[in-house]
Scaffold this motif. Structure first.
Motif: not given
Length: 350
Positions: A49-65
């Motif tokens: 129900t929740g994910l905490i990610v230690f990666i750059s914001l832009g990279a996370v946006v591309r990965m979860i899209a």
């Protein structure tokens, strides 16, 4: 930082690439992986129900899209920069709880919480979360977006609240803005001028009320209806459920506002009652005969007393669970079931 969060956040799991292995992963329940974390996000979205990610914001946006579905089902996503300076609420800030998770994570690691949802920035009513801390349910999301726009754009807002907790304003250092006006009934708000309405009621609205207030409005269902139940031993869940739903409809009440079922303690193991409670997620509160006999009753039954030790079951159970002095529905007998209704008068409702 990640290991600290694993320790300080109950129920959390930690994943990182195997090249960062320290040798104690099995002992601490840490999971490692090879390859790109992007491949894990479809499973993460299903399992957490929740994910905490230690990666750059832009990279996370591309990965979860590619795995995004809807804000009502997507998990909260929080991004933390490599130095732990900022915890950023990225996805499902309100319904998914990312804003709350961001604040908690920031507190634990000493980071700056970054929250950009308009209602939080402006410190006003979050339409999709209004009353959530009390258990209120939003009846429909159909108008949530345009109503939210009206709130954050500081248009005239009518809050019509018939029942439920009154202490819903969540900013103690800021008064309710003058464009948000509260009314305790539809009649009081009928001639008011407003661009959006937030309606808090357990009633089913009349066609006239729907037209007047829900053109750009939403309805919240506070947990205010207490159902007192008495039944014969072995009464089926189907019969109990049928009596409840029919009675609520007769009284023009929403089933989403049911707070609890209440009965005598000898019915604590009644399978039909337990099954209905499980289906709807309702708690079952039970009381001893002495506790029920302390409550006011419209009529006392010597027959019921001979079998249970209480002079009544459904009515006093409803009143006791609702902390009320009088019932909404005194008593209705239908087949093997007796039902009473009361409106919860607990903390914050007065």
């Amino acid at each position: 930082m990640a290991r600290k969060l694993l320790r300080d956040l109950p129920g959390s799991d930690l994943y990182y690439m195997s090249k960062f292995t320290q040798g104690d992963e099995e002992e601490k329940g840490i999971r490692t992986f090879e390859g790109s974390v992007r491949l894990l996000f479809p499973d993460f979205f299903r399992e957490y129900t929740g994910l905490i990610v230690f990666i750059s914001l832009g990279a996370v946006v591309r990965m979860i899209a590619p795995v995004l579905k809807d804000k009502k089902v997507d998990p909260a996503v929080v991004v933390i920069d490599d130095r732990g300076d900022h915890a950023i609420s990225v996805l499902s800030g309100h319904l998914g709880g990312a804003n709350e998770l961001t604040r908690e994570v920031a507190r634990l690691i000493g980071a700056n919480p970054v929250i950009t949802t308009a209602s939080d920035v402006q410190q006003t009513i979050p339409v999709d979360l209004f009353g959530r801390s009390f258990g209120w349910e939003l009846d429909s999301f159909e108008k949530a977006t345009p109503v939210s726009a009206s709130v954050v754009n500081e248009e005239e807002i009518a809050v019509i609240q018939e029942v439920g907790e009154r202490n819903w304003w969540q900013y103690p250092d800021k008064p309710i803005p003058p464009q948000i006006k509260s009314y305790d009934s539809f009649a009081a708000a009928w001639d008011a001028t407003f661009q959006a309405a937030l309606v808090v009621t357990h009633r089913l609205l009349t066609p006239e009320e729907t037209v007047r207030f829900l053109g750009n409005g939403v309805v919240y269902r506070p947990k205010t209806i207490v159902i007192g139940i008495g039944c014969n031993r072995g009464t089926s869940a189907a019969e109990i459920e049928s009596v409840i739903t029919e009675t609520l409809l007769e009284q023009k009440l929403s089933i989403k506002s049911v707070r609890t079922l209440a009965t005598i303690n000898i019915k604590a193991d009644e399978e039909g009652l337990l099954a209905v409670c499980e289906k709807y997620g309702w708690p079952l509160e039970t009381y001893t005969p002495d506790e029920l006999n302390e409550m006011p009753m419209s009529e006392k039954s010597d027959t019921v007393f001979r079998f249970t030790g209480a002079y009544g079951v459904s009515e006093p159970a409803a009143l006791r669970a609702a902390q009320a002095d009088k019932p909404l529905l005194t008593k209705k007998k239908s087949g093997n079931v007796t039902i009473s209704l009361a409106i919860w008068q607990g903390e914050g409702t007065r």
